[in-house]
Design a protein around this motif. Structure first.
Motif, PDB file in Angstrom:
ATOM      1  N   TRP A   1    -109.862  47.322  -7.606  1.00  0.00           N
ATOM      2  CA  TRP A   1    -110.122  46.052  -6.934  1.00  0.00           C
ATOM      3  C   TRP A   1    -109.828  46.272  -5.464  1.00  0.00           C
ATOM      4  CZ3 TRP A   1    -106.296  43.583  -4.118  1.00  0.00           C
ATOM      5  CH2 TRP A   1    -106.680  42.365  -3.527  1.00  0.00           C
ATOM      6  N   MET A   2    -110.689  45.737  -4.613  1.00  0.00           N
ATOM      7  CA  MET A   2    -110.451  45.776  -3.177  1.00  0.00           C
ATOM      8  C   MET A   2    -110.572  44.365  -2.632  1.00  0.00           C
ATOM      9  SD  MET A   2    -112.249  47.964  -0.094  1.00  0.00           S
ATOM     10  CE  MET A   2    -112.163  49.456  -1.041  1.00  0.00           C
ATOM     11  N   ASP A   3    -109.617  43.962  -1.812  1.00  0.00           N
ATOM     12  CA  ASP A   3    -109.612  42.640  -1.201  1.00  0.00           C
ATOM     13  C   ASP A   3    -110.886  42.465  -0.375  1.00  0.00           C
ATOM     14  OD1 ASP A   3    -109.181  40.333   0.269  1.00  0.00           O
ATOM     15  OD2 ASP A   3    -107.178  40.923   0.945  1.00  0.00           O
ATOM     16  N   PRO A   4    -111.687  41.436  -0.685  1.00  0.00           N
ATOM     17  CA  PRO A   4    -112.930  41.228   0.068  1.00  0.00           C
ATOM     18  C   PRO A   4    -112.709  41.088   1.574  1.00  0.00           C
ATOM     19  CG  PRO A   4    -112.853  39.786  -1.842  1.00  0.00           C
ATOM     20  CD  PRO A   4    -111.508  40.457  -1.740  1.00  0.00           C
ATOM     21  N   ALA A   5    -111.566  40.530   1.978  1.00  0.00           N
ATOM     22  CA  ALA A   5    -111.283  40.399   3.410  1.00  0.00           C
ATOM     23  C   ALA A   5    -111.121  41.774   4.050  1.00  0.00           C
ATOM     24  CB  ALA A   5    -110.033  39.554   3.622  1.00  0.00           C
ATOM     25  N   ALA A   6    -110.588  42.721   3.298  1.00  0.00           N
ATOM     26  CA  ALA A   6    -110.405  44.076   3.828  1.00  0.00           C
ATOM     27  C   ALA A   6    -111.738  44.777   4.025  1.00  0.00           C
ATOM     28  CB  ALA A   6    -109.515  44.889   2.895  1.00  0.00           C
ATOM     29  N   THR A   7    -112.689  44.509   3.161  1.00  0.00           N
ATOM     30  CA  THR A   7    -113.992  45.163   3.290  1.00  0.00           C
ATOM     31  C   THR A   7    -114.746  44.668   4.513  1.00  0.00           C
ATOM     32  OG1 THR A   7    -115.115  43.576   1.835  1.00  0.00           O
ATOM     33  CG2 THR A   7    -114.214  45.565   0.812  1.00  0.00           C
ATOM     34  N   ALA A   8    -114.367  43.507   5.039  1.00  0.00           N
ATOM     35  CA  ALA A   8    -115.003  42.986   6.240  1.00  0.00           C
ATOM     36  C   ALA A   8    -114.370  43.577   7.493  1.00  0.00           C
ATOM     37  CB  ALA A   8    -114.895  41.463   6.277  1.00  0.00           C
ATOM     38  N   GLY A   9    -113.203  44.258   7.310  1.00  0.00           N
ATOM     39  CA  GLY A   9    -112.494  44.833   8.451  1.00  0.00           C
ATOM     40  C   GLY A   9    -113.071  46.169   8.872  1.00  0.00           C
ATOM     41  N   ASP A  10    -112.405  46.776   9.804  1.00  0.00           N
ATOM     42  CA  ASP A  10    -112.800  48.066  10.348  1.00  0.00           C
ATOM     43  C   ASP A  10    -112.504  49.169   9.331  1.00  0.00           C
ATOM     44  OD1 ASP A  10    -113.500  49.960  12.485  1.00  0.00           O
ATOM     45  OD2 ASP A  10    -111.340  50.409  12.449  1.00  0.00           O
TER      46      ASP A  10
END
Length: 146
Positions: free
Chosen positions: A128-137
């Motif tokens: 699982w990866m936090d969707p907010a993290a995937t929007a980051g750099d």
């Protein structure tokens, strides 16, 4: 056209392997299954083709099939919607006769993963990866994961 992936896996016993993957939530597609092969649907775009050693060997003439219980030729990773889904999947694996946590658990805060080995030794990582993290750099994420 949406791309699809078919992971072809050599298995010692097609029926037993089909039962394992069914127990962890995959569905068999009978159109592409017989006594030598079982097409297991993991999602709309991901399929695991469980192939008898003889059938698998017909795709790789002149090459040896690795024993996945002693050597690793590939590591497959599947995403899920939450950390709880990671744990729930690994619990299903353990009940179905797979090996839970075949590699160390990884918890990086924004990403959480556990793995399993199927009865033939093929290793799958469930993450699982936090969707907010995937929007980051991406570079920042890579540094924080190390």
């Amino acid at each position: 056209m949406t791309k699809m992936i078919f992971v072809n896996l050599p298995v010692a016993d097609v029926a037993a392997s089909t039962a394992f993957y069914t127990a962890i939530g995959a569905e068999q597609n009978p159109m592409f299954s017989d006594e030598t092969a079982s097409c297991m649907v993991l999602s709309d775009t991901i399929y695991a083709m469980l192939l008898s050693h003889e059938k698998f060997a017909s795709f790789i003439p002149g090459r040896t099939i690795a024993d996945a219980k002693t050597a690793v030729g590939a590591l497959f990773a599947l995403s899920v919607d939450s950390r709880d889904d990671v744990d729930a999947t690994i619990e299903k694996v353990a009940r179905a006769g797979g090996t839970a946590d075949a590699t160390p658990v990884q918890d990086h805060g924004f990403m959480f993963s556990r793995s399993f080995a199927d009865p033939n030794g093929h290793i799958w990582e469930v993450f699982w990866m936090d969707p907010a993290a995937t929007a980051g750099d991406a570079a920042t994420m890579a540094v924080s994961a190390a």
